[in-house]
Structure formats: structure tokens, C-alpha cells
Design a protein around this motif. Structure first.
Motif: not given
Length: 114
Positions: A78-84
Motif C-alpha cells: 500500500n505504501s508503494i501503490i497508493l502514491p502511484l
């Protein structure tokens, strides 16, 4: 084999999926269907939106399987996907706005071939 089973079948499946998506992109880029190429939707043609979506699908597939995101903890993913999810639409919007501006400014100087 125990804990470390072969992922050869999965690798070939992902390779096949990515190949099919790439082949569809190439075919659409070559034939440029008139109904998709000259239909304006949210600032660009439907064909461009199809390219954007297919490229994002390929990027997600590569990240999910080849960067092993499917084996990571949910919070890390989630820490990678949400900013994307926030960054990609922002960058696409900027590209569309700037591309439209350049097309209008340079339109009288360049013979834009469709």
C-alpha cells in the motif's frame, strides 16, 4: 522441492500476458482505427487512453510478479501503490494539458499528419 518450488509456469504465463498486451498495443498503433483515433475523450483520443491504460496494466504486472510485490506485506504494498494511484493520474493530466498547449502553439508551424 519443499519451500522453493519452481515458478517457471508462472513466469511463462506472465510473459504470455505481457506479450499479448504488447502485441495489441503494436497492432493498434499500426492500424490506428478511425473510430478510436479521431474520437476525443477527456482531452485526447480514445486510442491514446487505450495506450495509457494498457501501459499501466503492463507496469502493474511487471511490478506485481517480477518485483515480487505479491509476496510483500500489505502495508508495504500500500505504501508503494497508493502514491502511484495519485501520481500517475497527475502526470497523465500534465502530459495532456502540455501536449494540447504545444499542439495549439506549434500547430501553425508544423504539418501534423494524422
Amino acid at each position: 522441492m519443499g519451500q522453493h518450488e519452481s515458478n517457471t509456469k508462472l513466469i511463462w504465463q506472465v510473459f504470455g500476458f505481457l506479450s499479448i498486451v504488447t502485441i495489441v498495443e503494436v497492432i493498434l498503433g499500426i492500424i490506428k482505427p478511425h473510430g478510436l483515433h479521431f474520437t476525443n475523450f477527456l482531452g485526447t483520443s480514445l486510442l491514446n487512453w487505450i495506450f495509457i491504460i494498457l501501459t499501466l496494466v503492463k507496469a502493474a504486472g511487471i511490478m506485481w510478479y517480477f518485483m515480487h510485490m505479491n509476496h510483500e506485506r500489505k502495508n508495504f504494498v500500500n505504501s508503494i501503490i497508493l502514491p502511484l494511484i495519485i501520481l500517475i493520474p497527475y502526470l497523465v493530466t500534465l502530459l495532456l494539458i502540455e501536449g494540447h498547449y504545444i499542439h495549439e502553439v506549434m500547430g501553425s508551424y508544423i504539418n501534423w499528419k494524422y
